[in-house]
Design an enzyme around this catalytic site. Structure first.
Site, mmCIF file in Angstrom:
data_model
loop_
_atom_site.group_PDB
_atom_site.id
_atom_site.type_symbol
_atom_site.label_atom_id
_atom_site.label_comp_id
_atom_site.label_asym_id
_atom_site.label_seq_id
_atom_site.Cartn_x
_atom_site.Cartn_y
_atom_site.Cartn_z
ATOM 1 N N LEU A 1 0.811 -1.213 0.000
ATOM 2 C CA LEU A 1 0.000 0.000 0.000
ATOM 3 C C LEU A 1 0.847 1.266 0.000
ATOM 4 C CD1 LEU A 1 -2.692 -1.105 2.595
ATOM 5 C CD2 LEU A 1 -2.939 -0.988 0.110
ATOM 6 N N HIS B 1 -2.579 5.030 6.087
ATOM 7 C CA HIS B 1 -1.221 5.569 5.907
ATOM 8 C C HIS B 1 -1.060 6.840 6.736
ATOM 9 C CE1 HIS B 1 2.604 6.501 3.849
ATOM 10 N NE2 HIS B 1 2.236 7.750 4.067
ATOM 11 N N GLU C 1 22.670 11.453 -12.232
ATOM 12 C CA GLU C 1 23.125 12.509 -11.327
ATOM 13 C C GLU C 1 22.526 12.379 -9.933
ATOM 14 O OE1 GLU C 1 21.904 12.981 -14.363
ATOM 15 O OE2 GLU C 1 23.655 13.621 -15.505
#
Lengths: 645, 645
Positions: B202, B276, B389
């Site tokens: 998730l 979350h 980079e």
């Protein structure tokens, strides 16, 4: 290597009967054209005494096949919406791109010798000053994201069958952004997208990581969910077959991994390390002669006179992106507590209601930036790019190309720093993509410094031609979005995490480059210039100072770029030339510097008493209000600054 | 999935006899500790009312095994050079990292409840304010590059057998930077590096691209040249075996792909999308109780009292990075034509002669930045990072960790914009890595805008605590390198492509924040402030103006940050308060704004006549001198500006 080619050919047999029949004569002509592209590239770079002829030569056959056998396009209108698209991600091979368009009849071949000359659009790397270039390239690893964006627009927004081609170098395949694009394109099953990797083995300063290990490339590409075809990139028949196969593969994008040689057919230069980015100088004539000898049927006819270019067949509806207005005006009450990030979601959704070409893009933070509101209203116009901000920026630029959409991409402002190069290149690409960054400054609170954007104004201001909005309430946020939708160039909208008061009436009119005087009296002692959360701290400070009998003037910048120095100067003069800037941002490149430079440049001989309040060191975790206080950009700090005059 | 696990187990058997014997009791204790880490994470985030307990829970077993079974480290000296290293790339799981260190005895467990509180170093995301954190994390996808840098330093510089562990999230595996690091680590055969991907399915706002498709992860990881082992991340035995295996694999790095569940063992929360970044609030007690019940042997003893922590065994020599001087002073003649990029290569090589811990890193442009000179002198201390980079920056930060090296990374300045987020995070990481960017501004000429850095001063100035050098000749460039080597925080050295005259004597002394007055008379009409190529244009202008009987003063900034406003102010006052800044950079965040803000802030009540010369629009291809003229930053433009007062 050969086994791999055989494998892919076995696969090809499935499609054998569907393939374009290419006779020997056509193959020979395509080969001749490839050699001419080589010669053009050599002569152009020798004329300019700079450039990358050896990098052109490795893709000469690929270009010949794309332009004169595969792509469907209108040479007279290279940006026609129905045309197939091509992005030369390895932009240093620009001369061979220009040569191909010249051979296709877009402009006289003689023009190629003006390569890299002042004011000639045939620049060192491709830019959209040329009508056959959609996005500028030259910073490597970016083209595939833009191509994926164009392919996404084609498949899901335009629902049309134009195809999108991209050519990457092998060296640039080390860029992570490429793999973000690979993952994105397979996730969304972009079977209208073909990426060609030019595996010419040599980087600028040494051999690439994998040299000619085609197997590694194939494994990577397949692991990322693409159909991979390994070919000899100098074998025209193999290139054609691979592209024919690609056009038949359904449900996944196709990657043609072409084994090539840098400086192919350049005697004593082919496959030699030391020839990156060097015109051939004294060797020019000798190499051109050697290649000219390889042309089977010399002719003065151009490529498009020898082989007919396929006309576009895609049916693509026109778009109207002009004058897009919020479907309904802002509807808040003064004093309502609304985070500007929430107003962003609300305003964007209203914009989506007004125009079917408004699209939103996200990097898996839509429930924080509130772009989720747009997704809920228009799931088909929402592109989830997951946690890959470089690709998020590139796809945004891609979907906005050729005016197919008005794109709004959002993530945490701090994470746009991940895509600075893409956004910088976006400016050169003349993109109209819009970017919004939420969770700016230390006012986000507990999450800590890594999540706090304190450099985003510096970054987006430095983008050429950009417009930088920093709305201070919900009403102005919605209007910022509306203005951004109708403004050329890159727009950035800076939004904040905390709730702040609505301070404008719903019918307030906002303009780019026009600041608002939000608090004013005849006896103001100083002017405070700010935006966002700290503007509300200034209002708090004004209320507290009022109790002490001191009034201050407050200016809400609305746009940090362009900055409304006229309004600032006028008001500062009325307040004893005393000015305080306050911002939830570091000093460098922020509001204080912007205002200071504007005043100093535009008011010669005028003196000021100037205080800058900004975040002076790396913030820490804490509650938002605690941090505003700690980093001295809160109402107390503003009061102190005013009292210090 | 299960087949995959079996496969890897089959592989494991090869090493079976070498494995640490782990008895049932140990397994049970490790499991108990994992549950306690869960509880600590829940309680800490509930106490702070913010944070990511569900993201902690998915790696609880992994952390338990790493800290109490695998890693060799000195708890009392977490940054000891011989210790194994761990980077928690998924920095939002910070609470479980803190909990593990608390259980290891680094600080009292009770301290965990001060998570995210003002001035407590247990911040929302890890930073090196904590002595057990080497690099700050929280902007996703960066940890593996730093870990790879540390592993590179271990294998090739320290030649020691400490191991480096990294834990990434599955969501963050979408970041291209991760794949740059994967490619780098396998190319350099970093078999002392283990990456653990926590595949908890998730993301923040929706499921990840691949959810629990472990096969995709395995294919990707293997395609990038790593040894992959798929495990059930909540099965302690499997995790141990995988890590044991990893320690035996030679010639390639190892990736453990752990199938886990977000919020594992949290009733009604495990594997649910909406959890979350949310503390458990009212559910805290209930969830803690449920987990507490799973602890087989409740005890008040800490983890390190139950299972002995392995002491470090690596033999690592100390480094002395103090007071590094150029081996030989600059040796030029006044008027010599030397590009500052060339002097960068020369100076860096001299620094390498002086100290064996100076290392250089490149992104496949070493023949343009001239870091190739360092490689030729010290091939073993040169790290080619190819065209990637972000990873170049991350590896630089990694090799500089724990004072193992003094790192100088260089590429075209424009391409550092690719790594802005890494460099921003580097500042939070308190890195001392140094960055140099060549090919700045339109003075690079024909290559065109994509290769021209016109935002790099804005970017590097905005980096917290940075020092920004902009040397104007070869002597000052060598001294800039020397100073950078001995300066804390991020240093940036801006070098130019064209040859410019040597203007300083070889024994000239340079200091950070001290500008040089390079031209001065008693009757100067205005002061010109500049650096690099445009400083030489100012000198040209002065010579031309002299013919007209007008003299000007010229200041070479040397460092743009900190800017020497005292010297500028003093001189400007002596020249009628007339000042012109000129720079090969856009206006925003550049020299003009820096100087303007410094003057306005530091000279209240003083008035100025101020002109800013800078690149006003996106440059084009052309010859360097043509472009300086076209974009009005050449001697003519300076003369005009002076005459306009």
């Amino acid at each position: 290597m050969f086994k791999k080619i055989l494998n892919s050919f076995k696969y090809n047999q499935i499609f054998e009967r569907k393939m374009s029949s290419v006779n020997a004569q056509t193959l020979e002509t395509l080969s001749d054209i490839a050699h001419r592209l080589r010669i053009h590239s050599i002569e152009a770079t020798s004329a300019s005494n700079s450039g990358h002829p050896s990098s052109c030569s490795s893709i000469a056959e690929i270009m010949s096949v794309l332009f004169f056998n595969q792509m469907k396009y209108d040479v007279q209108e290279p940006r026609h919406r129905a045309n197939d698209r091509l992005i030369l991600s390895k932009g240093h091979a620009a001369p061979v791109l220009y040569a191909a368009w010249a051979e296709a009849g877009a402009f006289p071949v003689s023009e190629l010798k003006n390569l890299r000359k002042l004011d000639n659009p045939l620049e060192g790397h491709p830019t959209p000053k040329l009508n056959f270039v959609d996005v500028a390239t030259g910073s490597l690893g970016q083209g595939l994201s833009c191509a994926a964006g164009m392919a996404y627009a084609g498949k899901y927004f335009d629902k049309a069958d134009y195809r999108v081609y991209c050519i990457c170098g092998d060296g640039e395949s080390a860029e992570g952004s490429i793999w973000e694009a690979f993952a994105f394109a397979s996730h969304y099953k972009l079977d209208n997208l073909v990426n060609i990797i030019d595996v010419n083995r040599l980087g600028q300063s040494e051999a690439t990581m994998y040299q000619h290990d085609m197997d590694v490339y194939q494994k990577k590409v397949e692991a990322f969910g693409w159909h991979a075809i390994v070919v000899d990139g100098h074998n025209i028949e193999q290139v054609i077959k691979a592209l024919d196969t690609a056009s038949q593969v359904k449900g996944k994008p196709c990657c043609i991994i072409a084994k090539t040689y840098k400086g192919k057919f350049f005697p004593e230069i082919e496959d030699h390390q030391s020839w990156h980015g060097k015109p051939l100088g004294k060797q020019t004539q000798e190499v051109v002669e050697a290649i000219r000898k390889m042309i089977k049927s010399p002719t003065t006819k151009l490529g498009h006179e020898l082989l007919p270019i396929k006309a576009p067949t895609a049916v693509v509806q026109p778009t109207n992106l002009a004058n897009i207005k919020l479907a309904t005006p802002p509807s808040y009450k003064l004093g309502d507590q609304v985070a500007t990030r929430l107003a962003y979601g609300t305003g964007l959704t209203k914009l989506g209601q007004a125009n079917p070409h408004v699209v939103a893009l996200d990097g898996d933070v839509k429930n924080s930036t509130y772009s989720i509101k747009f997704k809920e209203a228009f799931p088909d116009r929402f592109v989830e790019c997951f946690i890959a901000e470089q690709n998020l920026a590139g796809v945004s630029i891609g979907v906005a190309c050729r005016d197919r959409t008005v794109a709004f991409a959002s993530t945490f402002a701090a994470f746009w720093s991940r895509a600075f190069d893409q956004i910088r290149m976006g400016a050169i690409s003349q993109t109209n993509a819009n970017f919004s960054g939420s969770h700016v400054g230390c006012s986000i609170g507990e999450d800590g410094a890594s999540q706090m954007a304190l450099e985003d104004l510096a970054m987006f201001r430095s983008v050429a031609g950009s417009t930088v909005f920093y709305p201070s309430d919900a009403v102005s946020t919605e209007r910022a979005i509306e203005l951004a939708a109708n403004t050329k160039g890159i727009c950035y909208i800076r939004t904040s995490r905390p709730n702040t008061s609505v301070i404008y009436e719903n019918n307030e009119v906002f303009e780019i480059g026009k600041a608002k005087v939000v608090l004013k009296s005849d006896s103001d002692y100083a002017t405070i210039v700010s935006g966002g959360v700290t503007l509300h701290e200034a209002i708090k400070a004004a209320n507290l100072l009022k109790q002490q009998g001191k009034s201050i003037r407050i200016i809400d910048l609305f746009t940090v770029k362009p900055v409304d120095w006229q309004t600032i100067l006028e008001n500062v003069k009325q307040t004893g030339n005393r000015i305080v800037t306050v911002e939830d941002h570091y000093a460098e490149g922020g509001i204080g510097e912007t205002v200071a430079a504007a005043l100093l440049t535009n008011a010669p001989g005028q003196s000021f008493n100037f205080r800058k309040l900004y975040v002076k060191s790396i913030p820490i975790s804490g509650q938002p209000q605690e941090l505003l206080e700690r980093f001295e950009i809160d109402s107390n700090a503003i009061i102190k600054a005013v009292q210090s005059f």
